[in-house]
Design a protein around this motif. Structure first.
Motif, short mmCIF file in Angstrom:
data_model
loop_
_atom_site.label_atom_id
_atom_site.label_comp_id
_atom_site.label_asym_id
_atom_site.label_seq_id
_atom_site.Cartn_x
_atom_site.Cartn_y
_atom_site.Cartn_z
N HIS A 108 0.79 -0.73 0.12
CA HIS A 108 0.20 0.10 0.01
C HIS A 108 0.71 1.58 0.00
O HIS A 108 1.70 1.24 0.72
CB HIS A 108 -0.56 -0.04 1.27
N TYR A 109 0.17 2.21 -0.09
CA TYR A 109 0.97 3.41 -0.46
C TYR A 109 1.82 4.10 0.63
O TYR A 109 2.73 4.74 1.24
CB TYR A 109 -0.04 4.88 -0.53
N SER A 110 0.51 3.42 2.21
CA SER A 110 1.43 3.65 3.18
C SER A 110 2.35 3.23 4.14
O SER A 110 3.00 3.90 4.42
CB SER A 110 0.05 3.12 4.57
N HIS A 111 2.26 2.38 2.80
CA HIS A 111 3.73 1.13 3.48
C HIS A 111 4.94 2.02 2.56
O HIS A 111 6.41 1.76 3.60
CB HIS A 111 3.49 0.03 3.15
N HIS A 112 4.46 1.78 1.10
CA HIS A 112 5.96 2.42 0.53
C HIS A 112 6.59 3.69 0.53
O HIS A 112 7.43 4.26 1.14
CB HIS A 112 5.71 2.67 -1.07
N GLU A 113 5.26 4.81 1.44
CA GLU A 113 5.87 6.00 2.09
C GLU A 113 6.85 5.87 3.04
O GLU A 113 7.37 6.95 3.15
CB GLU A 113 4.93 7.13 1.63
#
Ligand SMILES: Cc1ncc(COP(=O)(O)O)c(C=O)c1O
Length: 439
Positions: A154-159
């Protein structure tokens, strides 16, 4: 502030908590004496009746953010009333009074009964995003280190990884664990992951249940294989769509750091989450946010020195005053899940999802991206309808008063997520609606 976090007695719903005489111990005693027992959750209609969802819709996007069930609404409301009546005494005693009054310790006690492990291993956060950011920014990454994640996260993980590695001079690399989630196998996933781990890989980041395709990674098997070959690589898991949907003792699953919001499948208050790690893994982390939970941090500050003991879950729990009526009501959701039974909840979710997949699989204009097997999936069914964009599929379902969603990824699919708020009849109605749209 509590010096230790200990397991506390289960407290369910505080009904009319008064704040008249808050001598030490009285907050917990008032909660215990004024607790309302959990409702009868022995059949699924009774469980569904706990939710105040609009009956004009069939809700198949409940995993996005929870509707609070009655025990959680009651707990929030009781705490809110108590705090509005006497904010200083209730919050002062609940946060900084004796261990007997410490409400976060009671909450982590309820959570530990569900996760396994110790209450003192749990940090309370406000979301998956916050949990991941705290862990990745807390890890002692050095220039040249690599965090290996996957293209599926997810976006939150990558970011969280991108921001933490940029600060540390480390790097992020993403690999695909499979070409098609629907055809993935445990052995092939493990093989790809192990082949990708490089000498400078310090951390592996994985997602338990993917909100892109609905695949559920076999984390237990992956963790065992990873640790056997690379015992010094730390495993971080985004578990938000597994907790509350899968039957797993999370504390023994093999993750070094398990991060999750609790406001999706767990039905805990919106704005609540957790991190689980054992004492050895907590000790390695550097806090980013000052805590309000650990005595040593406070004592060290009054003595103008750094804390002298290793980091722990209390030290890594973000401090500051929060919406405590939400955080303190988390225990009601975990107690509700315990009462429903982890295995029973997972079996029900599996049964409803199997039913939907079986129907959709019979339509050659529908492409399922979620594995058919319940062993590699949980509560999400991701699919495409030939010739119709996922956003249009979701719009047409909404016209039929069925709430679905699209996955928020570069490649997007339509998603239906049968959960405890749904009946088998609703699942059939959703499947028929997809067939009608595809026709
Ligand atoms: C896999 C995954 N991780 C993280 C998040 C973010 O969750 P939160 O709102 O708890 O930060 C989501 C949101 O749906 C998600 O699907």
């Amino acid at each position: 502030m509590s010096s230790t976090m200990t397991r506390r007695r289960l407290l369910t719903v505080p009904m009319a908590l008064g704040a008249s005489a808050l001598v030490p111990g009285s907050l917990a005693a008032a909660l215990a004496s004024e607790s309302r027992p959990l409702p009868d959750l022995s059949d699924w209609n009774r469980v569904r009746a706990q939710f105040a969802l609009d009956p004009g819709y069939a809700h198949f996007a409940s995993f996005f953010i929870a509707s609070h069930p009655a025990p959680v609404r009651d707990a929030i409301e009781a705490w809110r009333k108590a705090m509005d009546r006497d904010p200083f005494q209730v919050i002062e005693h609940g946060m900084f009074g004796s261990d007997a009054d410490n409400i976060p310790m009671q909450v982590t006690g309820s959570i530990a009964r569900y996760l396994g492990g110790n209450a003192s291993d749990i940090a309370l956060t406000r979301s998956t995003t916050e949990s991941l950011a705290i862990v990745y920014h807390g890890l002692p990454l050095k220039p040249g280190d690599e965090v290996l994640a996957t293209v599926h996260d997810h976006y939150s993980h990558h970011e969280s990884i991108r921001l933490a590695t940029a600060r540390a001079g480390a790097t992020l690399r993403k690999i695909a664990l499979f070409d098609e989630a629907a055809d993935a196998s445990t052995a092939a996933i493990i093989e790809r992951l192990l082949q990708a781990v490089a000498p400078r890989t310090r951390v592996v980041g994985l997602t338990w249940v993917h909100s892109s395709t609905g695949i559920r990674l076999p984390i237990r098997e992956i963790a065992a294989a990873l640790k056997a070959k690379h015992p010094d690589v730390w495993l971080v898991v985004d578990g938000v769509h597994g907790i509350g949907a899968a039957d797993e003792t999370i504390a023994t699953m093999g993750a070094d750091y398990f991060c999750a919001g609790c406001h999706k499948w767990m039905f805990a208050p919106r704005g609540t989450g957790l991190i689980w790690a054992n004492a050895e893994n907590w000790a390695r982390l550097h806090p980013t946010i000052p805590n309000f939970s650990e005595l040593e941090s406070y004592t060290a500050w009054t003595e103008d020195r750094a804390p002298s003991t290793p980091a722990n879950a209390a030290r890594m729990t973000p401090g500051g005053f929060h919406a405590f009526e939400h955080q303190w009501a988390m225990g009601a959701a975990f107690d509700m899940h315990q009462a429903m039974g982890r295995a029973r909840v997972a079996a029900r979710i599996r049964e409803l999802n199997d039913r939907l997949k079986a129907s959709l699989a019979g339509n050659r204009k529908v492409k399922l991206h979620t594995p058919m097997s319940g062993d590699l999936s949980a509560g999400l069914v991701a699919f495409e309808v030939e010739g119709i964009s996922p956003a249009d599929v979701v719009r047409r379902l909404l016209e039929r008063r069925i709430i679905a969603s699209t996955s928020p990824y570069a490649v997007t699919y339509a998603r239906l997520a049968p959960s405890l708020v749904n009946t088998p009849e609703e699942v059939d109605r959703a499947a028929q609606a997809v067939h009608a749209i595809a026709a």
